[in-house]
Scaffold this active site. Sequence first.
Site, mmCIF file in Angstrom:
data_model
loop_
_atom_site.group_PDB
_atom_site.id
_atom_site.type_symbol
_atom_site.label_atom_id
_atom_site.label_comp_id
_atom_site.label_asym_id
_atom_site.label_seq_id
_atom_site.Cartn_x
_atom_site.Cartn_y
_atom_site.Cartn_z
ATOM 1 N N CYS A 51 0.801 -1.236 0.000
ATOM 2 C CA CYS A 51 0.000 0.000 0.000
ATOM 3 C C CYS A 51 0.829 1.279 0.000
ATOM 4 C CB CYS A 51 -0.947 0.013 1.198
ATOM 5 S SG CYS A 51 -0.117 0.286 2.770
ATOM 6 N N CYS A 120 12.287 -7.843 11.964
ATOM 7 C CA CYS A 120 12.867 -8.729 10.955
ATOM 8 C C CYS A 120 11.856 -8.812 9.810
ATOM 9 C CB CYS A 120 13.101 -10.099 11.601
ATOM 10 S SG CYS A 120 13.951 -11.255 10.533
HETATM 11 FE FE FE Z 1 0.484 -1.821 3.645
#
Ligand code: FE
Length: 135
Positions: A51, A120
Amino acid sequence: MSEKIVKTEEEWRKTLTPEQYQVLREKGTELAGSGEYYLLTDKGVYVCAGCGSELFRSDKKYESGTGWPSFWEVVRNDALETAPDDSDGEMKTEVLCARCGGHLGHVFDDGPEPTGLRYCINSVALGFVPDEECA
Ligand code: FE
C-alpha cells in the site's frame, strides 16, 4: 493515520507479484539472504509493498546477520500492528502493515539499543524510496 485499505484477495492477486502475494497475504517468508534490500545501505524510507505506507527509515536499519532486512525502530508507532504467531510451534510476534494488513515479518526483543527491538522484515514486502539529493 490514513484510512485502512481493504481489498479482496482477488484484487490483491492483481496488484501484487506472486512473491509479494505469498508474503504479504499468505504470511510467507522469503529465503534468508535472498532479498534485494537485505544489504542496502542507501538513505531513504522503506514503504509497504502492498500500500505504500511508510514503515522504516534507513537510519534505523542495521545488519543483524539473519539474512533479512532488520530495523530497530519503526517510523511511527501506528504504522504497524502486531499479532501473536505460534504457527511454527514457537511463540513469535508477527508484524503487519497497519494500513493494508499485509504480513511484513516478525519483531523480536534481541535488537540493539535504544529500543532493544529487532524488526525482521521480508524484502519482498517492502519498497524503497531514496532520499532526494538536497542542493
Ligand atoms: Fe500496507
